[in-house]
Design a protein around this motif. Sequence first.
Motif, PDB file in Angstrom:
ATOM      1  N   SER A 292      43.626  33.852  28.126  1.00 21.50           N
ATOM      2  CA  SER A 292      42.398  34.051  27.405  1.00 21.50           C
ATOM      3  C   SER A 292      42.064  35.510  27.957  1.00 21.50           C
ATOM      4  CB  SER A 292      41.459  33.095  27.498  1.00 21.50           C
ATOM      5  OG  SER A 292      40.107  33.628  27.209  1.00 21.50           O
ATOM      6  N   GLU A 293      42.129  36.654  27.145  1.00 20.72           N
ATOM      7  CA  GLU A 293      41.454  37.738  27.508  1.00 20.72           C
ATOM      8  C   GLU A 293      40.171  37.809  27.823  1.00 20.72           C
ATOM      9  OE1 GLU A 293      40.877  40.529  23.561  1.00 20.72           O
ATOM     10  OE2 GLU A 293      42.568  39.319  23.489  1.00 20.72           O
ATOM     11  N   LEU A 294      39.227  36.911  27.338  1.00 24.43           N
ATOM     12  CA  LEU A 294      37.858  36.589  27.422  1.00 24.43           C
ATOM     13  C   LEU A 294      37.653  35.989  28.914  1.00 24.43           C
ATOM     14  CD1 LEU A 294      34.995  36.921  26.189  1.00 24.43           C
ATOM     15  CD2 LEU A 294      35.233  34.547  25.441  1.00 24.43           C
ATOM     16  N   ALA A 295      38.659  35.110  29.460  1.00 27.06           N
ATOM     17  CA  ALA A 295      38.725  34.594  30.409  1.00 27.06           C
ATOM     18  C   ALA A 295      38.774  35.629  31.753  1.00 27.06           C
ATOM     19  CB  ALA A 295      39.332  33.350  30.571  1.00 27.06           C
ATOM     20  N   GLU A 296      39.675  36.311  31.341  1.00 28.75           N
ATOM     21  CA  GLU A 296      40.110  37.539  32.178  1.00 28.75           C
ATOM     22  C   GLU A 296      39.265  38.454  32.515  1.00 28.75           C
ATOM     23  OE1 GLU A 296      44.059  38.669  30.868  1.00 28.75           O
ATOM     24  OE2 GLU A 296      44.685  36.901  30.490  1.00 28.75           O
ATOM     25  N   HIS A 297      38.511  38.923  31.382  1.00 33.30           N
ATOM     26  CA  HIS A 297      37.262  39.698  31.549  1.00 33.30           C
ATOM     27  C   HIS A 297      36.123  39.044  32.539  1.00 33.30           C
ATOM     28  CE1 HIS A 297      34.526  42.725  29.721  1.00 33.30           C
ATOM     29  NE2 HIS A 297      33.636  41.814  30.345  1.00 33.30           N
ATOM     30  N   HIS A 298      36.068  37.913  32.308  1.00 33.94           N
ATOM     31  CA  HIS A 298      34.827  37.229  33.043  1.00 33.94           C
ATOM     32  C   HIS A 298      35.418  37.037  34.563  1.00 33.94           C
ATOM     33  CE1 HIS A 298      31.979  36.580  29.643  1.00 33.94           C
ATOM     34  NE2 HIS A 298      32.681  36.173  29.031  1.00 33.94           N
ATOM     35  N   ALA A 299      36.497  36.760  34.760  1.00 35.11           N
ATOM     36  CA  ALA A 299      36.910  36.595  36.085  1.00 35.11           C
ATOM     37  C   ALA A 299      36.795  37.791  36.900  1.00 35.11           C
ATOM     38  CB  ALA A 299      38.467  36.212  36.101  1.00 35.11           C
ATOM     39  N   VAL A 300      37.164  38.836  36.510  1.00 36.08           N
ATOM     40  CA  VAL A 300      36.888  40.247  36.986  1.00 36.08           C
ATOM     41  C   VAL A 300      35.481  40.519  37.512  1.00 36.08           C
ATOM     42  CG1 VAL A 300      37.241  42.694  36.862  1.00 36.08           C
ATOM     43  CG2 VAL A 300      39.075  41.343  36.225  1.00 36.08           C
ATOM     44  N   ARG A 301      34.382  40.379  36.276  1.00 38.87           N
ATOM     45  CA  ARG A 301      33.171  40.399  36.527  1.00 38.87           C
ATOM     46  C   ARG A 301      32.582  39.538  37.483  1.00 38.87           C
ATOM     47  NH1 ARG A 301      33.180  44.964  35.047  1.00 38.87           N
ATOM     48  NH2 ARG A 301      32.784  45.720  32.935  1.00 38.87           N
ATOM     49  N   ASN A 302      32.962  38.324  37.501  1.00 37.18           N
ATOM     50  CA  ASN A 302      32.473  37.228  38.508  1.00 37.18           C
ATOM     51  C   ASN A 302      33.395  36.613  39.834  1.00 37.18           C
ATOM     52  OD1 ASN A 302      30.111  36.756  36.538  1.00 37.18           O
ATOM     53  ND2 ASN A 302      31.828  35.750  35.200  1.00 37.18           N
ATOM     54  N   SER A 303      34.542  37.053  39.573  1.00 36.17           N
ATOM     55  CA  SER A 303      35.337  36.668  40.817  1.00 36.17           C
ATOM     56  C   SER A 303      36.452  37.862  41.131  1.00 36.17           C
ATOM     57  CB  SER A 303      35.939  35.233  40.474  1.00 36.17           C
ATOM     58  OG  SER A 303      36.657  35.128  39.233  1.00 36.17           O
ATOM     59  N   ALA A 304      37.527  37.655  40.642  1.00 34.42           N
ATOM     60  CA  ALA A 304      38.563  38.656  40.671  1.00 34.42           C
ATOM     61  C   ALA A 304      39.656  38.610  39.726  1.00 34.42           C
ATOM     62  CB  ALA A 304      38.957  38.675  42.090  1.00 34.42           C
ATOM     63  N   GLY A 305      40.031  39.994  39.334  1.00 32.07           N
ATOM     64  CA  GLY A 305      41.421  39.872  38.574  1.00 32.07           C
ATOM     65  C   GLY A 305      42.553  40.656  39.123  1.00 32.07           C
ATOM     66  N   LEU A 306      43.782  40.200  39.196  1.00 34.89           N
ATOM     67  CA  LEU A 306      45.121  41.008  39.377  1.00 34.89           C
ATOM     68  C   LEU A 306      45.803  41.695  38.236  1.00 34.89           C
ATOM     69  CD1 LEU A 306      46.640  41.330  42.025  1.00 34.89           C
ATOM     70  CD2 LEU A 306      47.913  39.306  41.276  1.00 34.89           C
ATOM     71  N   PHE A 307      45.981  43.070  38.359  1.00 32.24           N
ATOM     72  CA  PHE A 307      46.491  43.779  37.466  1.00 32.24           C
ATOM     73  C   PHE A 307      47.736  44.503  37.854  1.00 32.24           C
ATOM     74  CE2 PHE A 307      42.005  43.851  36.481  1.00 32.24           C
ATOM     75  CZ  PHE A 307      41.675  43.708  35.175  1.00 32.24           C
ATOM     76  N   ASP A 308      48.722  44.667  36.938  1.00 29.10           N
ATOM     77  CA  ASP A 308      49.782  45.512  37.263  1.00 29.10           C
ATOM     78  C   ASP A 308      49.565  46.965  36.566  1.00 29.10           C
ATOM     79  OD1 ASP A 308      52.280  46.612  37.574  1.00 29.10           O
ATOM     80  OD2 ASP A 308      53.267  45.195  36.023  1.00 29.10           O
ATOM     81  N   LEU A 309      49.440  48.022  37.339  1.00 23.76           N
ATOM     82  CA  LEU A 309      49.525  49.075  37.001  1.00 23.76           C
ATOM     83  C   LEU A 309      50.602  49.932  37.004  1.00 23.76           C
ATOM     84  CD1 LEU A 309      45.638  49.713  38.388  1.00 23.76           C
ATOM     85  CD2 LEU A 309      46.534  48.558  35.992  1.00 23.76           C
ATOM     86  N   SER A 310      51.673  49.594  37.305  1.00 27.03           N
ATOM     87  CA  SER A 310      52.799  50.118  37.705  1.00 27.03           C
ATOM     88  C   SER A 310      53.202  51.284  36.693  1.00 27.03           C
ATOM     89  CB  SER A 310      53.753  49.121  37.874  1.00 27.03           C
ATOM     90  OG  SER A 310      53.473  48.320  39.010  1.00 27.03           O
ATOM     91  N   HIS A 311      52.922  51.233  35.471  1.00 19.97           N
ATOM     92  CA  HIS A 311      53.152  52.224  34.303  1.00 19.97           C
ATOM     93  C   HIS A 311      52.442  53.521  34.582  1.00 19.97           C
ATOM     94  CE1 HIS A 311      49.283  50.421  33.443  1.00 19.97           C
ATOM     95  NE2 HIS A 311      48.946  51.300  32.325  1.00 19.97           N
ATOM     96  N   MET A 312      51.468  53.498  35.547  1.00 16.97           N
ATOM     97  CA  MET A 312      50.834  54.860  36.162  1.00 16.97           C
ATOM     98  C   MET A 312      51.985  55.934  36.872  1.00 16.97           C
ATOM     99  SD  MET A 312      47.702  54.531  34.924  1.00 16.97           S
ATOM    100  CE  MET A 312      46.502  55.521  35.870  1.00 16.97           C
ATOM    101  N   GLY A 313      51.474  56.883  36.915  1.00 21.02           N
ATOM    102  CA  GLY A 313      52.355  57.686  37.585  1.00 21.02           C
ATOM    103  C   GLY A 313      51.988  58.383  38.986  1.00 21.02           C
ATOM    104  N   GLU A 314      52.871  58.817  39.789  1.00 25.28           N
ATOM    105  CA  GLU A 314      52.735  59.126  41.225  1.00 25.28           C
ATOM    106  C   GLU A 314      53.275  60.254  41.599  1.00 25.28           C
ATOM    107  OE1 GLU A 314      51.584  54.736  40.605  1.00 25.28           O
ATOM    108  OE2 GLU A 314      53.828  55.717  40.597  1.00 25.28           O
ATOM    109  N   VAL A 315      52.707  61.316  41.827  1.00 28.68           N
ATOM    110  CA  VAL A 315      53.379  62.650  42.036  1.00 28.68           C
ATOM    111  C   VAL A 315      52.788  63.072  43.501  1.00 28.68           C
ATOM    112  CG1 VAL A 315      53.674  64.868  41.177  1.00 28.68           C
ATOM    113  CG2 VAL A 315      53.492  62.983  39.585  1.00 28.68           C
TER     114      VAL A 315
END
Length: 383
Positions: free
Chosen positions: A33-56
């Motif tokens: 549930s994207e809604l549950a994931e949203h509230h988890a970040v606001r109230n406890s914590a969420g874990l994200f994969d951001l490996s599509h970002m670049g590093e130079v």
Amino acid sequence: MTENYTALYEQHQKAGASFTDFGGWQMPLKYDSELAEHHAVRNSAGLFDLSHMGEVWVTGPDAAAFLDYALAGKLSAIAVGKAKYSLICQEDGGIIDDLISYRRPAGADGTDKYLVVPNAGNAKVVAAALAERAGSGKEGGFDVVVEDVSNATSLIAVQGPNAEAILLTLVPAEQHSLVTELKYYAAVEVEINGQELLLARTGYTGEDGFEIYIPNEDAAGLWEALLETGASRGLIPAGLACRDSLRLEAGMPLYGNELSREGNAYAAGLGPVVSLAKESDFVGKAALTAIKAAGVGTSTGQKLVGLKGLGRRAARGHYPVLKDGTLVGEVTSGQPSPTLGYPVAMAYVDVEHAEPGTVLDIDLRGKTEPFEVVALPFYKRQK
């Protein structure tokens, strides 16, 4: 478009993720549930994969002076260990990308060292632009090395009020102060899960949180360790859908929505990011000086604003913004706010209608709905 897969793709599959293409990458949109994931970040914590970002990496004796020339901000003013949000612009002032640059401790030879982090779809473009500018910014070029390590690097983010406590379970006790004393927009090398990694107190959610840079081959182990140790503190994996609703509530611009090559820093409300006062020239300086002098975003043209829905229906990107039936702007991002309970949107509107308190209409596929101009961000966490 070529499909790229992060080093954590199998972990996302096992967790039942729904995937979407983002900047040429197959990324988890949501797990359950994207809604549950949203509230988890606001109230406890969420874990994200951001490996599509670049590093130079930009290193060398001229690294600071070079980034002052290549980017719109004064990167030479960043203290070692700190980070700065900036823009890389075209000669006409258009925005190629927005990015974060971290100044790291000098190398063994004493030369400056920066990590530049562009957005997913722009990583190769930014790396190429930096390489080109390194050779053309001054006679003989800058004495720097530009190294794109995006394909070898993963980026994992822990975001939310419990982020610090979760990190501390994987960091040795003698390094806990490095985590607890780390300021926003700063980074430090710490041992996490038995490995020395770069830890940054940055994020894109409006909450406290951290971003961890790690070699691809070690990413899965760290991901699993974080989920295991964070479970008791409410940590769950979170996808791009909730990342978008979180950043919208926090009033953070997204490249391709609020920022583009056709736009400019002043219309986007990012004038403070541009350092026209720095002595050196930089790419786009002349154009941005003229744009600012013309009053773009203040007395002429359009300005990026926040819009609070006065009804229940949400606006979406590219929906027309109207005043008394006349077109005065366009929505860049919009959706219902899970945290606030009403629709929110960002839009470019003519400056004469950009004052907070102004009521505008948005054409929601043939039916108008009233929205009120409000100051950004919509949501700001309690500290």
